[in-house]
Write a protein that holds these residues in place. Structure first.
Motif, short mmCIF file in Angstrom:
data_model
loop_
_atom_site.label_atom_id
_atom_site.label_comp_id
_atom_site.label_asym_id
_atom_site.label_seq_id
_atom_site.Cartn_x
_atom_site.Cartn_y
_atom_site.Cartn_z
N MET A 14 0.84 -1.20 0.00
CA MET A 14 0.00 0.00 0.00
C MET A 14 0.87 1.25 0.00
N ALA A 15 0.55 2.22 -0.85
CA ALA A 15 1.32 3.46 -0.91
C ALA A 15 1.13 4.25 0.38
N SER A 16 2.18 4.95 0.76
CA SER A 16 2.09 5.80 1.96
C SER A 16 1.06 6.89 1.73
N PRO A 17 0.28 7.26 2.76
CA PRO A 17 -0.66 8.37 2.62
C PRO A 17 0.03 9.70 2.37
N LEU A 18 1.34 9.79 2.66
CA LEU A 18 2.06 11.03 2.40
C LEU A 18 2.70 11.01 1.02
N LEU A 19 3.24 9.85 0.62
CA LEU A 19 3.85 9.72 -0.69
C LEU A 19 2.78 9.17 -1.63
N LEU A 20 2.12 10.05 -2.37
CA LEU A 20 0.95 9.68 -3.14
C LEU A 20 1.33 9.06 -4.48
N ASP A 21 0.39 8.37 -5.07
CA ASP A 21 0.62 7.65 -6.32
C ASP A 21 0.90 8.65 -7.45
N PRO A 22 2.14 8.64 -8.02
CA PRO A 22 2.45 9.62 -9.06
C PRO A 22 1.70 9.36 -10.36
N ALA A 23 1.13 8.15 -10.50
CA ALA A 23 0.39 7.86 -11.73
C ALA A 23 -0.96 8.55 -11.76
N GLN A 24 -1.46 8.96 -10.61
CA GLN A 24 -2.74 9.65 -10.56
C GLN A 24 -2.56 11.11 -10.92
N PRO A 25 -3.40 11.65 -11.80
CA PRO A 25 -3.25 13.07 -12.16
C PRO A 25 -3.53 13.98 -10.98
N ASP A 26 -2.79 15.06 -10.92
CA ASP A 26 -3.00 16.04 -9.85
C ASP A 26 -4.32 16.78 -10.08
N PRO A 27 -4.98 17.19 -9.01
CA PRO A 27 -6.15 18.05 -9.18
C PRO A 27 -5.74 19.38 -9.78
N ASP A 28 -6.64 20.00 -10.55
CA ASP A 28 -6.31 21.29 -11.13
C ASP A 28 -6.55 22.40 -10.11
N PHE A 29 -6.20 23.63 -10.50
CA PHE A 29 -6.31 24.75 -9.57
C PHE A 29 -7.74 24.91 -9.05
N GLY A 30 -8.70 24.77 -9.95
CA GLY A 30 -10.09 24.94 -9.55
C GLY A 30 -10.54 23.92 -8.53
N ASP A 31 -10.10 22.67 -8.71
CA ASP A 31 -10.46 21.62 -7.75
C ASP A 31 -9.84 21.88 -6.39
N LEU A 32 -8.57 22.30 -6.37
CA LEU A 32 -7.90 22.61 -5.10
C LEU A 32 -8.62 23.73 -4.37
N LEU A 33 -9.02 24.73 -5.12
CA LEU A 33 -9.69 25.88 -4.52
C LEU A 33 -11.07 25.51 -3.99
N ALA A 34 -11.81 24.73 -4.76
CA ALA A 34 -13.18 24.38 -4.38
C ALA A 34 -13.23 23.58 -3.08
N ALA A 35 -12.18 22.82 -2.80
CA ALA A 35 -12.16 21.98 -1.60
C ALA A 35 -11.76 22.73 -0.35
N ARG A 36 -11.44 24.03 -0.49
CA ARG A 36 -10.96 24.82 0.64
C ARG A 36 -11.79 26.09 0.74
N PRO A 37 -12.91 26.04 1.45
CA PRO A 37 -13.88 27.13 1.43
C PRO A 37 -13.39 28.46 1.99
N HIS A 38 -12.30 28.47 2.74
CA HIS A 38 -11.78 29.74 3.25
C HIS A 38 -10.95 30.48 2.21
N LEU A 39 -10.72 29.84 1.05
CA LEU A 39 -9.97 30.47 -0.03
C LEU A 39 -10.89 30.79 -1.20
N SER A 40 -10.59 31.85 -1.91
CA SER A 40 -11.35 32.20 -3.11
C SER A 40 -10.43 32.95 -4.07
N MET A 41 -10.81 32.94 -5.34
CA MET A 41 -10.05 33.66 -6.36
C MET A 41 -10.90 34.82 -6.88
N HIS A 42 -10.44 36.05 -6.65
CA HIS A 42 -11.13 37.24 -7.11
C HIS A 42 -10.51 37.71 -8.42
N ALA A 43 -11.36 38.19 -9.31
CA ALA A 43 -10.90 38.61 -10.64
C ALA A 43 -9.87 39.73 -10.56
#
Length: 451
Positions: free
Chosen positions: A1-30
């Motif tokens: 089993m892969a370490s929870p800290l060392l993640l599977d490099p074969a899996q694509p990284d989330p994009d900027f929008g996905d990272l932002l959406a999962a963190r409600p205290h952050l937002s991107m203003h125009a």
């Protein structure tokens, strides 16, 4: 089993929008770009400089309430004691104290910080395998809620010390359940080969010994099986089942068990990996320990402090190597050591709205420290960033600033708390003079008498 800290490099990284959406205290203003609560990070960088740690008070409060609410909804009599080692900043501790959280400490310094932040001694638990006599004297003098002892040797030492001071120490016995939490080897704590706690089979006799010694009042059992646990509730359920078995046996022998310390370790999704919820943890506790009808304690650190914090950094230069693009930042491994120490993954977001929307290409994100290990990410999809451009490392509020060093004589970064539309520096940026202030030259080097 892969370490929870060392993640599977074969899996694509989330994009900027996905990272932002999962963190409600952050937002991107125009216009303002990446914003924490109501404060643009560009404004903080202009006022404070970089690198800088930035914490969201609102996110800290929401996460504290989520944990306490989960325990209550599960029908448990429970208290939450924040693991101070995750983030020791006094402003962070004060925010959590305002939410009614106690503290789990592992050193004199953490105990003093908790008290300075306004956490009552009656809400502090002292854990750790190597408490010194000085630290135990302080804990006894403060009359803290509980000292978790981790060996027969510590039991004897604490008994003699408490008796000599005319004190009675409320103690919990930390038991090692020999359960694999399926986390990184360097942060697992509940297996038999780990240094923590006493062996399960030795616990009944030692608990009885604790009850017979002067200066001690046994109040319960403690377990903690590791940090950044993301592999579901199986390990927790296994550990808590052993705790229930032991508590039942102790009660049957007429020994006092007043409460159960369930530890912490609840993991967070640094990338987009699944992670258990407070409700799932509370459910596991209720299913295994609920029938005992005893108060329970939780000691979370990362789950509370990790997502609310970020590390703000500036681009020094963009370097084109042989087949690789390097983004060199003014932050380094001395600031955020987790990638170098654990190969840990942190989301990285551009702060400028233009950079956020620009085309991306693979880049290695590195710092200026003279170590190849001073690498935050390899092949990360990021836009072309010019000198002075700002980036934010996500989920850096836990085991970030507390693990910083002055390696390469680099000053410790400033820390900033954001609360709605307000922000304040809650730890000044260290100066170079301050790094040198504690050093002394011996007389023979200044008087021309060197042999």
């Amino acid at each position: 089993m892969a370490s929870p800290l060392l993640l599977d490099p074969a899996q694509p990284d989330p994009d900027f929008g996905d990272l932002l959406a999962a963190r409600p205290h952050l937002s991107m203003h125009a216009l303002d770009g990446l914003t924490v609560e109501e404060v643009p990070l560009a404004r903080i960088a202009a006022a404070v400089g970089t690198p800088a740690w930035v914490y969201s008070a609102g996110a800290l409060r929401r996460r504290a309430r989520a944990l306490t609410g989960a325990l209550k909804s599960a029908g448990l009599r429970g208290s939450v004691h924040y693991a101070v080692k995750a983030n020791t900043n006094l402003a962070v501790l004060r925010v959590l104290a305002g939410e009614g959280l106690g503290a789990d400490v592992v050193s004199e310094g953490e105990l003093r910080a908790a008290r300075a932040a306004g956490i009552p001694a009656s809400e502090i638990v002292f854990s750790g395998v190597g408490k010194t006599e000085r630290e135990l004297r302080l804990a006894l003098g403060e009359d803290i809620a509980q000292i978790n002892v981790e060996s027969a040797e510590e039991v004897e030492m604490l008994s003699a010390l408490a008796a000599s001071l005319g004190r009675v120490a409320r103690i919990g016995l930390r038991v090692n359940p020999d359960v694999d939490a399926k986390t990184h080897a360097k942060i697992t704590t509940g297996r038999s080969e780990n240094k923590f706690g006493v062996a399960f089979e030795d616990a009944p006799a030692l608990y009885a010994r604790m009850a017979a010694l002067p200066g001690l009042r046994p109040v319960g059992i403690a377990m903690h099986i590791g940090s950044q646990i993301t592999a579901g509730m199986a390990a927790y359920r296994a550990a808590y089942a052993r705790m229930a078995e032991l508590a039942t046996a102790l009660l049957a022998r007429g020994l006092p068990v007043e409460q159960l310390d369930c530890g912490g370790g609840l993991g967070i999704p640094y990338r987009d990996e699944p992670a258990p919820t407070p409700e799932a943890l509370a459910g596991a506790i209720a299913a295994t320990l609920g029938p005992l009808n005893l108060p329970v304690m939780l000691e979370p650190g990362r789950w509370i402090a990790g997502p609310p914090g970020l590390l703000l950094a500036s681009v020094v230069l963009q370097k084109q190597g042989t087949g690789r693009r390097f983004l060199v930042l003014d932050a380094a491994m001395n600031d955020l050591v987790r990638p170098a120490m654990y190969d840990a993954w942190h989301g990285i977001l551009p702060v400028s709205p233009r950079d956020f929307a620009a085309a991306t290409a693979p880049a290695d994100v590195v710092g200026p420290v003279c170590e190849t290990g001073d690498t935050f990410a390899r092949g990360r999809a990021l836009p072309s960033l010019q000198p002075g451009a700002l980036v934010a490392f996500l989920d850096a509020g836990a085991y970030g600033a507390v693990m910083s060093s002055t390696y390469n004589m680099r000053p410790l970064a400033a820390e900033v708390l954001v609360d709605g539309a307000r922000f304040a520096v809650v730890r000044d940026r260290q100066t170079h003079d301050a790094i040198l202030a504690g050093q002394r030259l011996p007389g023979w080097l200044t008087e021309g008498t060197q042999p």
